[in-house]
Design an enzyme around this catalytic site. Sequence first.
Site, PDB file in Angstrom:
ATOM      1  N   TYR A 126     -15.575 -11.505   0.023  1.00  0.00           N
ATOM      2  CA  TYR A 126     -16.314 -10.298  -0.341  1.00  0.00           C
ATOM      3  C   TYR A 126     -17.493 -10.631  -1.252  1.00  0.00           C
ATOM      4  O   TYR A 126     -18.591 -10.077  -1.105  1.00  0.00           O
ATOM      5  CB  TYR A 126     -15.394  -9.301  -1.047  1.00  0.00           C
ATOM      6  CG  TYR A 126     -14.360  -8.672  -0.151  1.00  0.00           C
ATOM      7  CD1 TYR A 126     -14.657  -7.542   0.597  1.00  0.00           C
ATOM      8  CD2 TYR A 126     -13.075  -9.202  -0.063  1.00  0.00           C
ATOM      9  CE1 TYR A 126     -13.693  -6.953   1.417  1.00  0.00           C
ATOM     10  CE2 TYR A 126     -12.112  -8.629   0.753  1.00  0.00           C
ATOM     11  CZ  TYR A 126     -12.433  -7.502   1.495  1.00  0.00           C
ATOM     12  OH  TYR A 126     -11.485  -6.931   2.313  1.00  0.00           O
ATOM     13  N   ARG A 148       0.821  -1.226   0.000  1.00  0.00           N
ATOM     14  CA  ARG A 148       0.000   0.000   0.000  1.00  0.00           C
ATOM     15  C   ARG A 148       0.849   1.267   0.000  1.00  0.00           C
ATOM     16  O   ARG A 148       0.410   2.317   0.471  1.00  0.00           O
ATOM     17  CB  ARG A 148      -0.970   0.034   1.186  1.00  0.00           C
ATOM     18  CG  ARG A 148      -2.067  -1.019   1.128  1.00  0.00           C
ATOM     19  CD  ARG A 148      -3.061  -0.808   2.247  1.00  0.00           C
ATOM     20  NE  ARG A 148      -3.951  -1.950   2.372  1.00  0.00           N
ATOM     21  CZ  ARG A 148      -4.589  -2.291   3.491  1.00  0.00           C
ATOM     22  NH1 ARG A 148      -4.432  -1.573   4.590  1.00  0.00           N
ATOM     23  NH2 ARG A 148      -5.383  -3.333   3.522  1.00  0.00           N
ATOM     24  N   ARG A 208      -2.840   6.698   0.935  1.00  0.00           N
ATOM     25  CA  ARG A 208      -3.348   7.859   1.654  1.00  0.00           C
ATOM     26  C   ARG A 208      -2.349   8.560   2.564  1.00  0.00           C
ATOM     27  O   ARG A 208      -2.610   9.682   2.998  1.00  0.00           O
ATOM     28  CB  ARG A 208      -4.571   7.447   2.481  1.00  0.00           C
ATOM     29  CG  ARG A 208      -5.786   7.103   1.634  1.00  0.00           C
ATOM     30  CD  ARG A 208      -6.923   6.589   2.494  1.00  0.00           C
ATOM     31  NE  ARG A 208      -6.618   5.271   3.038  1.00  0.00           N
ATOM     32  CZ  ARG A 208      -7.374   4.654   3.948  1.00  0.00           C
ATOM     33  NH1 ARG A 208      -8.461   5.250   4.417  1.00  0.00           N
ATOM     34  NH2 ARG A 208      -7.043   3.451   4.379  1.00  0.00           N
ATOM     35  N   ARG A 212      -6.561  12.361  -5.401  1.00  0.00           N
ATOM     36  CA  ARG A 212      -7.871  11.763  -5.132  1.00  0.00           C
ATOM     37  C   ARG A 212      -8.944  12.836  -4.995  1.00  0.00           C
ATOM     38  O   ARG A 212     -10.062  12.663  -5.484  1.00  0.00           O
ATOM     39  CB  ARG A 212      -7.816  10.904  -3.874  1.00  0.00           C
ATOM     40  CG  ARG A 212      -9.158  10.267  -3.566  1.00  0.00           C
ATOM     41  CD  ARG A 212      -9.054   9.108  -2.610  1.00  0.00           C
ATOM     42  NE  ARG A 212     -10.358   8.510  -2.373  1.00  0.00           N
ATOM     43  CZ  ARG A 212     -10.559   7.389  -1.713  1.00  0.00           C
ATOM     44  NH1 ARG A 212      -9.528   6.726  -1.220  1.00  0.00           N
ATOM     45  NH2 ARG A 212     -11.762   6.895  -1.539  1.00  0.00           N
ATOM     46  N   ASP A 219      -7.120  -2.587  -7.110  1.00  0.00           N
ATOM     47  CA  ASP A 219      -7.828  -3.178  -5.970  1.00  0.00           C
ATOM     48  C   ASP A 219      -8.124  -4.642  -6.280  1.00  0.00           C
ATOM     49  O   ASP A 219      -8.355  -5.005  -7.439  1.00  0.00           O
ATOM     50  CB  ASP A 219      -9.136  -2.428  -5.700  1.00  0.00           C
ATOM     51  CG  ASP A 219      -9.755  -2.818  -4.373  1.00  0.00           C
ATOM     52  OD1 ASP A 219     -10.633  -3.725  -4.366  1.00  0.00           O
ATOM     53  OD2 ASP A 219      -9.363  -2.261  -3.344  1.00  0.00           O
TER      54      ASP A 219
END
Length: 347
Positions: free
Chosen positions: A155, A31, A35, A44, A81
């Site tokens: 998921y 990652r 962020r 973003r 993703d």
Amino acid sequence: MTTPADTLTLPPLLQVLKGRTLSVPPVWLMRQAGRYLPEYRALREDKGGFLAMCYDPAASAEITLQPIRRFGFDGAILFSDILIVPHAMGQNLWFETGEGPRLAPPLAKADLSSFTPDPSRLETIWETVRQVRAQLPAETTFLGFAGSPWTVATYMVAGAGSKDHGAARRLAYGDPVRFGAIIDAIIETTVTYLDGQIRAGVDAVQLFDSWAGSLSPAQFQRWVIAPNAEIVRRLKAIHPHTPIIGFPKGAGAKLVDYAEQTGVDAVGVDETIDPFWAARSLPAGMPVQGNLDPLALIAGGEALDSAIDTIIAAFAGRPHIFNLGHGILPDTPIAHVEHLLARLRGA
């Protein structure tokens, strides 16, 4: 097979994936494109939602390259993703602000036959790979990835993330034939997806099984080891020289069986595993990736230095890629990442 002489000309991270031990381990962070970086947050805000960025090749390529420009990591990880696969299979996908992904209809109630596949969603990611490849420094290894079938299925079955993955576990126990059909469909799309990434320009791929730790040993064998082994078998038939990293987070002692039975070229080790145990227990010569606790990176100071030194000592003499035990967290100080790199590289 790549000869030792050929290996010496490869980027450092790729050398390690081919089995070479380096005095200074190459480093990338799961990652790392995300962020904690102000440039990511700015992009973003400009581009909108997370999924929209995943399907914008120019934006995704820029995000992939941001941590390379800032830190000079030895590996670039494709910005995307793991849920691109179910989306391409035809399950609706969106992200709820503050709540994470949603998929509909959930496979706990619906059937795969109700989905209309959209392979163009994979094509968009492959275009991102091509754009990154054209801009990536020659010394940087380019890593593609996909979610492993068990994690993706959790998921798809529940229609969202969950703490115990109970919906998928119940279906796997209660109707293993139906659950097996879901796993097989995920395998098929995943092989296509990773084959396309390799053809578009990635140097290696990683299989993320983020929720492997929720399974009993027998279920782990059936729904983690066997599906990943099948993906590796099929990919190696097409791309025999492309390294594959397997990362079954939470596997614990089952990591040894995973390493021995899936056919992966390297294994990722999460932060809960003693690195000295991993160094003793995993197959001799197998490259290992990991396993700094992301919270130690946030803490910094003596806690970070001690953790770095322990990992380096544990994996000395074995092909080793320095990484986190899971993804970097959004509140990670950039100065701590810089300190990590300086300590590793002796700067």
